[in-house]
Design a protein around this motif. Sequence first.
Motif, PDB file in Angstrom:
ATOM      1  N   GLU A  32      -8.736  -1.036 -30.825  1.00  0.00           N
ATOM      2  CA  GLU A  32      -8.419  -2.162 -29.733  1.00  0.00           C
ATOM      3  C   GLU A  32      -9.442  -3.260 -29.713  1.00  0.00           C
ATOM      4  OE1 GLU A  32      -5.738  -2.246 -28.312  1.00  0.00           O
ATOM      5  OE2 GLU A  32      -5.103  -0.421 -29.226  1.00  0.00           O
ATOM      6  N   ASN A  33     -10.915  -2.629 -29.888  1.00  0.00           N
ATOM      7  CA  ASN A  33     -11.784  -3.851 -30.003  1.00  0.00           C
ATOM      8  C   ASN A  33     -11.742  -4.750 -31.050  1.00  0.00           C
ATOM      9  OD1 ASN A  33     -13.083  -2.994 -27.663  1.00  0.00           O
ATOM     10  ND2 ASN A  33     -14.618  -1.585 -28.479  1.00  0.00           N
ATOM     11  N   ASN A  70     -11.114  10.603 -29.507  1.00  0.00           N
ATOM     12  CA  ASN A  70      -9.844   9.811 -29.707  1.00  0.00           C
ATOM     13  C   ASN A  70     -10.050   8.515 -28.764  1.00  0.00           C
ATOM     14  OD1 ASN A  70      -8.540  11.575 -31.277  1.00  0.00           O
ATOM     15  ND2 ASN A  70      -7.559  12.570 -29.668  1.00  0.00           N
ATOM     16  N   ILE A  71     -10.468   8.612 -27.735  1.00  0.00           N
ATOM     17  CA  ILE A  71     -10.651   7.237 -26.746  1.00  0.00           C
ATOM     18  C   ILE A  71     -11.818   6.311 -27.606  1.00  0.00           C
ATOM     19  CG2 ILE A  71     -11.936   6.390 -24.752  1.00  0.00           C
ATOM     20  CD1 ILE A  71     -10.550   8.721 -23.334  1.00  0.00           C
ATOM     21  N   VAL A  72     -12.680   7.026 -28.150  1.00  0.00           N
ATOM     22  CA  VAL A  72     -13.764   5.951 -28.824  1.00  0.00           C
ATOM     23  C   VAL A  72     -12.945   5.673 -30.025  1.00  0.00           C
ATOM     24  CG1 VAL A  72     -15.756   6.043 -30.387  1.00  0.00           C
ATOM     25  CG2 VAL A  72     -15.752   7.405 -28.188  1.00  0.00           C
ATOM     26  N   SER A  83     -16.258   1.430 -24.704  1.00  0.00           N
ATOM     27  CA  SER A  83     -16.530   2.053 -25.900  1.00  0.00           C
ATOM     28  C   SER A  83     -17.918   2.882 -25.765  1.00  0.00           C
ATOM     29  CB  SER A  83     -16.350   1.065 -27.148  1.00  0.00           C
ATOM     30  OG  SER A  83     -15.009   0.686 -27.168  1.00  0.00           O
ATOM     31  N   LYS A  84     -18.940   1.789 -25.588  1.00  0.00           N
ATOM     32  CA  LYS A  84     -20.259   2.591 -25.635  1.00  0.00           C
ATOM     33  C   LYS A  84     -20.477   3.765 -24.605  1.00  0.00           C
ATOM     34  CE  LYS A  84     -22.564  -2.010 -26.582  1.00  0.00           C
ATOM     35  NZ  LYS A  84     -23.523  -3.052 -25.932  1.00  0.00           N
ATOM     36  N   ALA A 127     -17.987   5.543 -23.674  1.00  0.00           N
ATOM     37  CA  ALA A 127     -17.390   7.002 -24.094  1.00  0.00           C
ATOM     38  C   ALA A 127     -18.108   7.521 -25.236  1.00  0.00           C
ATOM     39  CB  ALA A 127     -15.969   6.392 -24.886  1.00  0.00           C
ATOM     40  N   GLU A 128     -18.677   6.701 -26.054  1.00  0.00           N
ATOM     41  CA  GLU A 128     -19.643   7.027 -27.181  1.00  0.00           C
ATOM     42  C   GLU A 128     -20.846   8.032 -26.743  1.00  0.00           C
ATOM     43  OE1 GLU A 128     -20.397   7.786 -30.833  1.00  0.00           O
ATOM     44  OE2 GLU A 128     -18.890   6.457 -30.487  1.00  0.00           O
ATOM     45  N   SER A 129     -21.209   7.456 -25.668  1.00  0.00           N
ATOM     46  CA  SER A 129     -22.424   8.075 -24.938  1.00  0.00           C
ATOM     47  C   SER A 129     -22.107   9.400 -24.217  1.00  0.00           C
ATOM     48  CB  SER A 129     -23.248   7.376 -23.751  1.00  0.00           C
ATOM     49  OG  SER A 129     -22.149   7.225 -22.712  1.00  0.00           O
ATOM     50  N   LYS A 130     -20.769   9.572 -23.600  1.00  0.00           N
ATOM     51  CA  LYS A 130     -20.362  10.825 -23.238  1.00  0.00           C
ATOM     52  C   LYS A 130     -19.929  11.803 -24.212  1.00  0.00           C
ATOM     53  CE  LYS A 130     -21.658   9.448 -20.232  1.00  0.00           C
ATOM     54  NZ  LYS A 130     -22.842   9.890 -19.537  1.00  0.00           N
ATOM     55  N   LYS A 131     -19.634  11.307 -25.393  1.00  0.00           N
ATOM     56  CA  LYS A 131     -19.166  12.075 -26.641  1.00  0.00           C
ATOM     57  C   LYS A 131     -20.567  12.725 -26.898  1.00  0.00           C
ATOM     58  CE  LYS A 131     -18.003  11.558 -31.582  1.00  0.00           C
ATOM     59  NZ  LYS A 131     -17.700  10.580 -32.536  1.00  0.00           N
ATOM     60  N   ILE A 132     -21.701  11.889 -26.923  1.00  0.00           N
ATOM     61  CA  ILE A 132     -23.043  12.819 -26.900  1.00  0.00           C
ATOM     62  C   ILE A 132     -23.477  13.693 -26.173  1.00  0.00           C
ATOM     63  CG2 ILE A 132     -25.683  12.206 -27.090  1.00  0.00           C
ATOM     64  CD1 ILE A 132     -24.786   9.347 -28.137  1.00  0.00           C
TER      65      ILE A 132
END
Length: 625
Positions: free
Chosen positions: A533-534, A525-527, A429-430, A432-437
């Motif tokens: 899921e988390n 969407n993955i995030v 999750s972290k 994916a969040e960083s790749k979102k940035i």
Amino acid sequence: MGFIRMGNNSEDNNPSQKQKSNTTTQKDPTQIQNFSDVFKISSELLAKTQEGLAAVEELKGTMDQIAAAAEESAGAAEESLSAVTEIKQNSKYLEKDAEEIIILAQRLEEILTIASENIEESSIGMRKTSDTAVKIAKKGEELFEASKNITDAVNLITKLAKKTSLLALNAAIEAARAEEKGKSFTVMASEIRSMASKSSNYAQKIKEIVSIIQNKIQNIKEAILKIKTDMEKAADDASVVSDKMKNIVTLMEKYIESIENLLRIINKVVIEVEILHQGSETIAAAAEESASAVAEVANTIGMQVQAFSQSEEAAKMLKNLASKIDSSQNSSIATELAAASEELASSIEELEQSMQQVVEALEQIEQAAEIQKNDSTKNEEVAEKCVEYIHQARDIVRKMAEDINSINKEFNEIFHLLKELKVLAGENSKLAESKKIDLNFVKSKINSLNNTIRKIELAIVQVAALSINGAVEAIRIGELGSGFSEVSNDIRDLAVTSEENLDKVVEIIDKVQEENDIILVEINNIVLTQERENEKLQKLEYELKRNKENIENVKEKVDKFLTSVEEMSTALEQSKIAAQQIKEAAELSFQNATQSKEAANIILGITKDMKFYINRLSELAANLV
């Protein structure tokens, strides 16, 4: 019971009777025969009385032993009843505990079933995330390739800018050749070189931006591939967890079947123990009653020993009187003999009645002993059945204890895997969040590209306009402007070509922008999916933690239940032994009662013989008076 008291009345102490006797000069033959019968019957009476005394003394000894045994048997029956009462209470507790265990197990099965479904859904969700990551990685590859196309197109624009700068130099040379008339050409050539230089600088800036974008895209692609790999592992782990959970659910279903079977057996134990308790109550009451009856009979027989002893003394005195009867003094002795015989007859009558009551009492004791023997036999059978059932229960509970330990071990593995899964999902999750940035950063750089492209486009337009002006000015000055006209046309052609390439770059950038937006949406969407899921995993971990406590509770209850069952098994084994001992005691009591009744009947027969002899003696004595 009244007994005679006899003095020593004889002819030696009665002078008048002796004198009368001396005056007798002739004996009656009938009287002589009566004298003989009296002595004979008194002797028979004494013999029977002595026989009865010996028999009743022996019976008293036997009855004393029987009374002691009956008292001991009653105590044992009471003790057995107390033990069975405790077993009865414990069986109820066992039944209640079994019901509590089955409720706990059913609740646990329901929770585990839901948890299994949730983890299976999470596995499917992670598998979808992994598939999405594959698509994103593919899109990232396409994005990277598109960015390379931007670089290629920009390289071409850079080349065209350099050519334009060279042509602008040629234009300056042509302007110098035209001298005064070429001044305007010189200005235009300078402007064209300036625009070409700017275009080249802008192109270089685009290349730098594209390089940054490519690095980011490469990082994103690698991160997405890592997410894909991690999600595949997470999905596999989740599948393992799900399979283990399903296995635990299956084990719990079998476990519940075992508990239900156990409960059925415990119910049978409760029913049989209730029968055992009722039988023990009956036996204890009968034993107490029998002990009381035996004690009473023993007491009565003790009194009869005394009565027989007194009767023996009386019989001896009667025999002594009978031996002193003769023709001279028979009247007074016969009178005394008749009175004594009558009194002894009354005592023997009472003795006969008392012995008859003893026989009847012994018959009742015999019947009670037989009932007690039958009840003890039944109780022994019930105890045997209880032991059989409790052994079945013990075997089931032992297997349950092994199964719950296996379930607990499996559950600990699941809990460990789930914690690892939760950590992995959190890391993804972290990431994916960083790749979102990073994608938003790429988006900002694409905006910078567009701004730079617009500047290049403006420069190309200006170059094209200057080239057109140069061509017009070359026509105006005539022959001297022919070289500049040719250069202007070449510059205009390069501007057109540059603009065409720039259009391609714009198209590519638009495509990159579109692909980046798509990837950004997918990453988002993955995030969001991972966040859901988390949350599920967090909730599932909490539920499993509670379930772990429930399993520990079930395990603890089963261990205690096993201890209780083993204790009850021991108690029922002892109760079975006690039932066997009580049965043996009842059989012995029955035999003793039967033998004592036979002895009492013999004594009763003796009292009847004594009664016959004393009545006959009374008749003879009366005849002699």
